[in-house]
Scaffold this motif. Sequence first.
Motif, PDB file in Angstrom:
ATOM      1  N   THR A 196      41.998  46.980  56.277  1.00 39.07           N
ATOM      2  CA  THR A 196      40.808  47.702  56.732  1.00 39.07           C
ATOM      3  C   THR A 196      39.551  46.962  56.310  1.00 39.07           C
ATOM      4  O   THR A 196      38.609  46.789  57.092  1.00 39.07           O
ATOM      5  N   VAL A 197      39.534  46.518  55.059  1.00 41.41           N
ATOM      6  CA  VAL A 197      38.376  45.824  54.520  1.00 41.41           C
ATOM      7  C   VAL A 197      38.253  44.429  55.112  1.00 41.41           C
ATOM      8  O   VAL A 197      37.171  44.006  55.530  1.00 41.41           O
ATOM      9  N   LEU A 198      39.357  43.711  55.166  1.00 45.48           N
ATOM     10  CA  LEU A 198      39.331  42.337  55.671  1.00 45.48           C
ATOM     11  C   LEU A 198      38.956  42.278  57.151  1.00 45.48           C
ATOM     12  O   LEU A 198      38.245  41.367  57.585  1.00 45.48           O
ATOM     13  N   CYS A 207      33.227  46.327  48.591  1.00 42.33           N
ATOM     14  CA  CYS A 207      33.666  47.420  47.717  1.00 42.33           C
ATOM     15  C   CYS A 207      34.973  48.013  48.208  1.00 42.33           C
ATOM     16  O   CYS A 207      35.214  48.112  49.415  1.00 42.33           O
ATOM     17  N   ALA A 208      35.803  48.429  47.270  1.00 45.26           N
ATOM     18  CA  ALA A 208      37.067  49.065  47.620  1.00 45.26           C
ATOM     19  C   ALA A 208      37.567  49.883  46.442  1.00 45.26           C
ATOM     20  O   ALA A 208      37.303  49.542  45.280  1.00 45.26           O
ATOM     21  N   GLU A 209      38.278  50.947  46.747  1.00 42.46           N
ATOM     22  CA  GLU A 209      38.923  51.753  45.709  1.00 42.46           C
ATOM     23  C   GLU A 209      39.872  50.869  44.914  1.00 42.46           C
ATOM     24  O   GLU A 209      40.392  49.879  45.429  1.00 42.46           O
ATOM     25  N   GLU A 210      40.081  51.189  43.658  1.00 38.87           N
ATOM     26  CA  GLU A 210      40.809  50.320  42.734  1.00 38.87           C
ATOM     27  C   GLU A 210      42.150  49.838  43.297  1.00 38.87           C
ATOM     28  O   GLU A 210      42.497  48.656  43.174  1.00 38.87           O
ATOM     29  N   ARG A 211      42.908  50.740  43.900  1.00 38.05           N
ATOM     30  CA  ARG A 211      44.226  50.361  44.434  1.00 38.05           C
ATOM     31  C   ARG A 211      44.096  49.304  45.525  1.00 38.05           C
ATOM     32  O   ARG A 211      44.833  48.307  45.544  1.00 38.05           O
ATOM     33  N   VAL A 212      43.134  49.507  46.430  1.00 34.19           N
ATOM     34  CA  VAL A 212      42.913  48.547  47.522  1.00 34.19           C
ATOM     35  C   VAL A 212      42.320  47.256  46.983  1.00 34.19           C
ATOM     36  O   VAL A 212      42.683  46.157  47.413  1.00 34.19           O
ATOM     37  N   ALA A 213      41.417  47.378  46.010  1.00 31.31           N
ATOM     38  CA  ALA A 213      40.784  46.196  45.432  1.00 31.31           C
ATOM     39  C   ALA A 213      41.811  45.269  44.795  1.00 31.31           C
ATOM     40  O   ALA A 213      41.670  44.040  44.846  1.00 31.31           O
ATOM     41  N   GLU A 214      42.836  45.845  44.188  1.00 28.87           N
ATOM     42  CA  GLU A 214      43.879  45.024  43.571  1.00 28.87           C
ATOM     43  C   GLU A 214      44.553  44.136  44.606  1.00 28.87           C
ATOM     44  O   GLU A 214      44.872  42.975  44.336  1.00 28.87           O
ATOM     45  N   ALA A 215      44.740  44.660  45.817  1.00 32.36           N
ATOM     46  CA  ALA A 215      45.358  43.881  46.895  1.00 32.36           C
ATOM     47  C   ALA A 215      44.396  42.859  47.494  1.00 32.36           C
ATOM     48  O   ALA A 215      44.823  41.942  48.200  1.00 32.36           O
ATOM     49  N   LEU A 216      43.106  43.009  47.194  1.00 30.48           N
ATOM     50  CA  LEU A 216      42.097  42.103  47.751  1.00 30.48           C
ATOM     51  C   LEU A 216      41.710  40.983  46.794  1.00 30.48           C
ATOM     52  O   LEU A 216      41.023  40.044  47.196  1.00 30.48           O
ATOM     53  N   ARG A 217      42.146  41.071  45.559  1.00 31.36           N
ATOM     54  CA  ARG A 217      41.748  40.073  44.571  1.00 31.36           C
ATOM     55  C   ARG A 217      42.179  38.677  45.010  1.00 31.36           C
ATOM     56  O   ARG A 217      43.315  38.456  45.405  1.00 31.36           O
ATOM     57  N   GLY A 218      41.222  37.739  44.925  1.00 33.26           N
ATOM     58  CA  GLY A 218      41.488  36.376  45.343  1.00 33.26           C
ATOM     59  C   GLY A 218      41.325  36.149  46.829  1.00 33.26           C
ATOM     60  O   GLY A 218      41.397  35.005  47.292  1.00 33.26           O
ATOM     61  N   ALA A 249      32.954  38.444  45.331  1.00 34.45           N
ATOM     62  CA  ALA A 249      32.057  39.526  44.883  1.00 34.45           C
ATOM     63  C   ALA A 249      32.657  40.883  45.187  1.00 34.45           C
ATOM     64  O   ALA A 249      32.076  41.691  45.920  1.00 34.45           O
ATOM     65  N   LEU A 250      33.810  41.152  44.610  1.00 33.74           N
ATOM     66  CA  LEU A 250      34.538  42.397  44.854  1.00 33.74           C
ATOM     67  C   LEU A 250      34.206  43.425  43.776  1.00 33.74           C
ATOM     68  O   LEU A 250      34.298  43.137  42.586  1.00 33.74           O
ATOM     69  N   LEU A 251      33.825  44.622  44.192  1.00 33.57           N
ATOM     70  CA  LEU A 251      33.581  45.730  43.264  1.00 33.57           C
ATOM     71  C   LEU A 251      34.702  46.749  43.415  1.00 33.57           C
ATOM     72  O   LEU A 251      34.802  47.430  44.439  1.00 33.57           O
ATOM     73  N   ALA A 252      35.565  46.822  42.409  1.00 34.19           N
ATOM     74  CA  ALA A 252      36.655  47.803  42.410  1.00 34.19           C
ATOM     75  C   ALA A 252      36.095  49.135  41.944  1.00 34.19           C
ATOM     76  O   ALA A 252      35.469  49.217  40.883  1.00 34.19           O
ATOM     77  N   MET A 253      36.342  50.187  42.711  1.00 36.85           N
ATOM     78  CA  MET A 253      35.707  51.470  42.429  1.00 36.85           C
ATOM     79  C   MET A 253      36.715  52.557  42.071  1.00 36.85           C
ATOM     80  O   MET A 253      37.767  52.681  42.699  1.00 36.85           O
ATOM     81  N   LYS A 254      36.333  53.329  41.063  1.00 37.71           N
ATOM     82  CA  LYS A 254      37.001  54.590  40.799  1.00 37.71           C
ATOM     83  C   LYS A 254      36.240  55.628  41.605  1.00 37.71           C
ATOM     84  O   LYS A 254      35.055  55.857  41.383  1.00 37.71           O
TER      85      LYS A 254
END
Length: 231
Positions: free
Chosen positions: A171-173, A194-205, A209-214
Amino acid sequence: MDHKRVTLFAGHYGSGKTNIAVNYALLLAGEGKRVSIADLDIVNPYFRTRDSAAELEAAGVRLISSRFANTNVDLPALPAEAYSLVEDRSAYAVMDIGGDDRGAYALGRYAPMILEENNYRMAFVANPCRPLTRTPQDALEVMREIEAAGHLPFTAIVNNANLAHETTAETVLSAAPYMEELSRLSGLPIWLTCAEERVAEALRGRVEALLAMKLQEKYFALPEQRGKPFC
């Protein structure tokens, strides 16, 4: 991550700016900075920075919001303390601006001082999944309306593409072409994704400039929704 002393988040209703503002303030505090956050949304009483008051206080973040927030009285009034965010240049300030042009009118009273200091970032939070910002052209129109109402130009774009609980890394990509076109049309850089923590983990790398959000809980959620995050 590059920080300005004053950071403002604005966008279309439901773009997710309140969640981003709260998480960004917590990020600054986590870096050891003295931080204040102000809820300048005098239009929408349902998605409020005050919903995260306990977490912000625990992190040492000063919260400024209407004394009527999260009550059954919601008057279009801003607290006098909000001026301290632009007057006290020894602390970092985060501002959550109301949705669209109606919500941005409150910003006008602070704009001259912010422009004078010239150490700010005005971030447009873009979510192409929202019905009224489906295209970059739609988003640009909202952006210009907010600028005109708040008397402060945007300086950056935030990619907050999401479908609430159905959001995936794809969705983000998949929003990248949208954000690039909005960047081209506006002449502004894409500052954060920006992405919720679970999604952000899959986006790392995979994104910069990724902001993982609670995700913030909603004070006015129905009992069966308590404890469930929202976008």
